[in-house]
Scaffold this motif. Structure first.
Motif, PDB file in Angstrom:
ATOM      1  N   SER A   1     -24.243  41.196  -9.834  1.00  0.00           N
ATOM      2  CA  SER A   1     -24.298  41.715 -11.196  1.00  0.00           C
ATOM      3  C   SER A   1     -22.879  41.978 -11.674  1.00  0.00           C
ATOM      4  CB  SER A   1     -25.124  43.005 -11.229  1.00  0.00           C
ATOM      5  OG  SER A   1     -25.141  43.553 -12.534  1.00  0.00           O
ATOM      6  N   ALA A   2     -22.522  41.399 -12.824  1.00  0.00           N
ATOM      7  CA  ALA A   2     -21.142  41.480 -13.303  1.00  0.00           C
ATOM      8  C   ALA A   2     -21.121  41.748 -14.798  1.00  0.00           C
ATOM      9  CB  ALA A   2     -20.403  40.176 -12.998  1.00  0.00           C
ATOM     10  N   THR A   3     -20.002  42.279 -15.254  1.00  0.00           N
ATOM     11  CA  THR A   3     -19.738  42.422 -16.682  1.00  0.00           C
ATOM     12  C   THR A   3     -18.597  41.480 -17.037  1.00  0.00           C
ATOM     13  OG1 THR A   3     -20.428  44.736 -16.661  1.00  0.00           O
ATOM     14  CG2 THR A   3     -19.113  44.003 -18.534  1.00  0.00           C
ATOM     15  N   LEU A   4     -18.880  40.511 -17.915  1.00  0.00           N
ATOM     16  CA  LEU A   4     -17.911  39.482 -18.273  1.00  0.00           C
ATOM     17  C   LEU A   4     -17.628  39.520 -19.767  1.00  0.00           C
ATOM     18  CD1 LEU A   4     -19.452  36.450 -16.307  1.00  0.00           C
ATOM     19  CD2 LEU A   4     -17.680  38.038 -15.523  1.00  0.00           C
ATOM     20  N   PRO A   5     -16.492  38.978 -20.205  1.00  0.00           N
ATOM     21  CA  PRO A   5     -16.241  38.882 -21.645  1.00  0.00           C
ATOM     22  C   PRO A   5     -17.237  37.924 -22.298  1.00  0.00           C
ATOM     23  CG  PRO A   5     -14.230  38.527 -20.361  1.00  0.00           C
ATOM     24  CD  PRO A   5     -15.357  38.494 -19.394  1.00  0.00           C
ATOM     25  N   VAL A   6     -17.636  38.216 -23.502  1.00  0.00           N
ATOM     26  CA  VAL A   6     -18.463  37.272 -24.261  1.00  0.00           C
ATOM     27  C   VAL A   6     -17.608  36.045 -24.545  1.00  0.00           C
ATOM     28  CG1 VAL A   6     -19.698  36.875 -26.423  1.00  0.00           C
ATOM     29  CG2 VAL A   6     -19.858  39.100 -25.278  1.00  0.00           C
ATOM     30  N   PRO A   7     -18.071  34.844 -24.192  1.00  0.00           N
ATOM     31  CA  PRO A   7     -17.240  33.647 -24.385  1.00  0.00           C
ATOM     32  C   PRO A   7     -17.096  33.297 -25.861  1.00  0.00           C
ATOM     33  CG  PRO A   7     -19.435  33.021 -23.643  1.00  0.00           C
ATOM     34  CD  PRO A   7     -19.383  34.522 -23.575  1.00  0.00           C
ATOM     35  N   ALA A   8     -15.990  32.667 -26.199  1.00  0.00           N
ATOM     36  CA  ALA A   8     -15.751  32.227 -27.578  1.00  0.00           C
ATOM     37  C   ALA A   8     -16.024  30.729 -27.685  1.00  0.00           C
ATOM     38  CB  ALA A   8     -14.307  32.518 -27.980  1.00  0.00           C
ATOM     39  N   PRO A   9     -16.725  30.294 -28.721  1.00  0.00           N
ATOM     40  CA  PRO A   9     -17.020  28.863 -28.861  1.00  0.00           C
ATOM     41  C   PRO A   9     -15.785  28.084 -29.271  1.00  0.00           C
ATOM     42  CG  PRO A   9     -17.830  30.057 -30.774  1.00  0.00           C
ATOM     43  CD  PRO A   9     -17.319  31.089 -29.810  1.00  0.00           C
ATOM     44  N   GLY A  10     -15.568  26.948 -28.593  1.00  0.00           N
ATOM     45  CA  GLY A  10     -14.473  26.064 -28.947  1.00  0.00           C
ATOM     46  C   GLY A  10     -14.935  24.993 -29.912  1.00  0.00           C
TER      47      GLY A  10
END
Length: 332
Positions: free
Chosen positions: A15-24
């Motif tokens: 279980s991890a907390t990651l940055p919300v990815p940005a669409p390229g």
């Protein structure tokens, strides 16, 4: 965002907390509404598919809502509900792409394998490989359509020529998520379905009969009739000679999985008389469009077991143990 992360094959997802990815460019950001748990996820987890991006967010049966658009996108609008399948990118320039066989692309990328997938609250996807989800399906019900449904449909299409004669007897080996969907499509197309399960799995056999199978038994049993075609979804190499033995002359065995255990040696006489063995590799966008249009007409009904995103490890364990009827679906 919350995510379940694979850091090393064979180790439990963390279980991890990651940055919300940005669409390229050409990508869309999706809020994940549901993500199906597929046997391919298990093959990646176990290291049987040995070139994943690590660390990795698994999951390639994604139903999501468009949250944001990257540059140079045109096919979707914010708020739309879309699905993301296993094949997530092709180069568009290799021989196979040019000849209309993008599922065989030389430089593909796969969702939940080289591209972070749907075991998370958000994901980004190439808009070329996103598809509108038909109305009438809940998020959880739609998720298995995106791999179990699509691979089952492509496998069935590969068997269609053998199912055009006086009889339309289709054997299905391994009655899990893909089988329970393709069985409905096959019945809709006028086929008699023969279901082969793990020996002694009476629950799966009863499930197959409830979906219209005319016969259901263990894979160690003989069907009461010759088969015109057989689809194999269980990753068990010994099922190939078993299925060949069950076929009529000119019949076809289609292997629908991405990984299978070693195929044992078998006598040429069970392949002779123009029997065929074929494999399915991925899917095309046309497969997706055709199947997602067909599913409501059948209508295909998926049997799902909704689970929390945090229960991803349990879902994979239950899949491994054959303790699911239908498909597990993670809900973030």
């Amino acid at each position: 965002m919350a995510a379940m992360l694979l850091e090393q094959a064979g180790q439990p997802l963390r279980s991890a907390t990651l940055p919300v990815p940005a669409p390229g460019p050409g990508q869309i950001l999706l809020k994940v509404l549901a993500c199906g748990v597929c046997r391919t996820d298990l093959h990646i987890y176990d290291g049987e598919l040995d070139h994943p991006k690590l660390p990795l967010v698994l999951g390639h049966e994604i139903v999501g809502r468009v949250e944001a658009l990257g540059p140079d996108t045109s096919g979707f609008e914010e708020g739309m509900r879309v699905g993301v399948p296993w094949l997530g990118y092709t180069d568009g320039t290799c021989r196979y792409c040019r000849e209309g066989h993008e599922n065989l692309c030389d430089e593909p990328k796969f969702t939940g394998y080289q591209i972070d997938g749907g075991y998370a609250a958000y994901t980004v996807a190439d808009e070329r490989y996103c598809f509108a989800i038909p109305d009438g399906y809940s998020d959880a019900e739609a998720a298995p359509l995106l791999c179990a449904g699509l691979i089952g449909y492509r496998s069935f299409k590969m068997a269609e020529d053998a199912l055009q004669g006086e009889t339309k007897r289709l054997g299905i080996y391994g009655f899990g998520a893909a089988a329970h969907i393709v069985a409905q499509v096959a019945r809709y197309q006028g086929c008699a379905v023969y279901a082969f399960t793990s020996p002694g799995d009476t629950q799966a056999q009863d499930f197959a009969r409830s979906l219209g199978a005319v016969w259901a038994g263990g894979s160690d049993e003989e069907a009461p009739d010759e088969l015109d075609a057989a689809l194999i979804f269980a990753p068990v190499g010994s099922l190939i000679p078993a299925a060949l033995k069950a076929l009529r002359k000119g019949g076809v065995v289609v292997c629908g999985g991405i990984h299978m255990s070693e195929i044992p040696a078998f006598s040429y006489d069970i392949l002779w008389e123009e029997r065929e063995i074929r494999s399915v590799a991925n899917l095309t966008r046309d497969d997706a469009r055709e199947f997602l249009a067909l599913a409501p007409e059948v209508p295909v009904r998926t049997t799902v077991v909704p689970m929390k995103l945090s229960e991803a490890n349990e879902a994979l364990t239950r899949l491994r143990e054959g303790a699911l009827t239908g498909a597990a679906v993670l809900i973030p």
